[in-house]
Design an enzyme around this catalytic site. Structure first.
Site, mmCIF file in Angstrom:
data_model
loop_
_atom_site.group_PDB
_atom_site.id
_atom_site.type_symbol
_atom_site.label_atom_id
_atom_site.label_comp_id
_atom_site.label_asym_id
_atom_site.label_seq_id
_atom_site.Cartn_x
_atom_site.Cartn_y
_atom_site.Cartn_z
ATOM 1 C CG PHE A 14 -1.543 1.213 1.608
ATOM 2 C CD1 PHE A 14 -2.247 1.882 0.134
ATOM 3 C CD2 PHE A 14 -1.373 2.433 2.779
ATOM 4 C CE1 PHE A 14 -2.845 2.661 1.022
ATOM 5 C CE2 PHE A 14 -2.367 2.850 2.611
ATOM 6 C CZ PHE A 14 -3.083 3.997 2.085
ATOM 7 C CG LEU A 15 4.397 3.841 3.025
ATOM 8 C CD1 LEU A 15 3.693 5.488 2.636
ATOM 9 C CD2 LEU A 15 4.997 3.641 4.140
ATOM 10 N N GLY A 16 4.141 1.266 0.084
ATOM 11 C CA GLY A 16 5.704 0.686 -0.855
ATOM 12 C C GLY A 16 5.290 1.421 -2.058
ATOM 13 C CE LYS A 156 6.818 0.350 12.160
ATOM 14 N NZ LYS A 156 7.273 -0.451 10.133
ATOM 15 N N PRO A 178 4.911 8.104 9.779
ATOM 16 C CG PRO A 178 4.419 6.844 8.529
ATOM 17 C CD PRO A 178 5.354 6.659 10.029
#
Length: 348
Positions: A14-16, A156, A178
């Site tokens: 999705f982001l990549g 994370k 983000p």
């Protein structure tokens, strides 16, 4: 001018895939997109991008791909996150930590070994806000992490610390954090809120409904990654830094939901406000019933806390170091995202 080689892990996700698109549009990068999956249907692909299938949990496989690509810089966007109520459960911790922590270790080593000069890591606002019982109003990067109670935020945080600890004069690293990302192809945010319509949950307001939160449109987040690449390749002022990335438009959770539902022609027929304390106890009951019958309900204590907490941060550092300025505002971002999702579900 010779193109700079950039490798993007998670490059078909999705982001990549949006990061790859932003790099292509910048026109001075030679891009290798690495992912365990091929590009999804409907995802933009580019003839001059090299798509390579590889698993970040397999160091030898990863090293081979990196040495062939010879990137000047790496963007590490691979990550897994639990969806729905799984977000609040310790189950599946091993799988999340395997990709988010061990996978990140492998990427750092592969990047250094292949001669890359830097790495941009996709971290998350959850390194801070997954301290689930706390509120965060206009937080910045000086606020301490390491207090996350939920698995994703914990993973994370550890991965971000590994990335920043790897920063040296010869290998520059930075970490972008983000907020909740949404946009066309969004697998979580838009579908989850939209599903409240069919479940007749849109009238329910948890707590006051006025608590402010941050969101980030996917192309704005991708832009931030390109800016971070430029910074590490030039001034290097972002090296060793963690940086929040949002749309810079904190919004009440209720208002975000109402704006989203309006794009689908839905206005809640009435409002049912449930005080936070009562909602928490209802969450306890629903969790108990779900455990007894073997089926999860919509509500949980975690959902109540997430839905009533204050969660917004400052992007002053992103503006100062990266020159970041969100190109797509919240109103336009919601229109684009919802129109895409409407087509996805057949116009409903």
């Amino acid at each position: 001018m010779e193109s700079l080689k950039v490798l993007v892990t998670g490059g078909t996700g999705f982001l990549g895939s949006e990061i790859v698109k932003a790099l292509v549009q910048a026109k001075n990068y030679e891009v290798t997109a690495v992912d365990i999956n091929p590009p999804a249907l409907g995802t933009s692909t580019f003839a001059d991008v090299r798509y390579v299938r590889a698993n970040i949990l397999h160091p030898e496989e990863l090293a081979k791909v990196f040495k062939e690509a010879k990137p000047a810089i790496v963007i590490h966007a691979v990550g897994v996150y639990p969806l729905g109520l799984a977000r609040y459960s310790p189950k599946g911790k091993e799988a999340v930590f395997a990709v988010n922590v061990e996978g990140t270790k492998n990427v750092i080593e592969a990047a250094k070994d292949c001669g890359a000069t830097g790495l941009v890591y996709t971290s998350s606002i959850t390194v801070l806000v997954d301290e689930i019982d706390a509120d965060f109003a206009n937080a910045d990067e000086t606020w301490p992490t390491g207090r996350a109670k939920l698995v994703y935020g914990q993973s994370k945080t550890i991965a971000e610390n590994l990335v920043l600890a790897a920063n040296t004069t010869d290998f520059l690293t930075c970490s972008l954090r983000p907020a909740t990302i949404f946009g066309p192809g969004d697998p979580a945010c838009i579908p989850t809120i939209h599903s409240c319509i069919a479940k007749m949950e849109s009238p329910i307001i948890l707590g006051t409904g006025t608590n402010l939160c941050d969101f980030a449109y996917v192309s704005n987040v991708a832009d931030a990654h390109v800016l971070a690449v430029r910074n590490l390749l030039n001034s290097g002022t972002a090296a060793g830094e963690a940086i929040f990335i949002t749309n810079g438009e904190p919004i009440a959770v209720r208002d975000f939901c109402l704006a989203l539902w309006k794009e689908f022609g839905h206005i809640p027929p009435f409002q049912l406000r449930i005080p936070e304390g009562l909602a928490w106890w209802l969450g306890v009951i629903v969790e108990g019933v779900g455990w007894a019958v073997g089926k999860q309900g919509t509500l949980s204590r975690g959902v109540v806390r997430d839905g009533t907490a204050v969660r917004y941060v400052s992007i002053a550092k992103a503006r100062r170091l990266l020159g970041y300025k969100p190109r797509v505002g919240m109103t336009e971002a919601l229109e684009i995202s919802c129109a895409h999702y409407k087509r996805q579900i057949g116009g409903r």
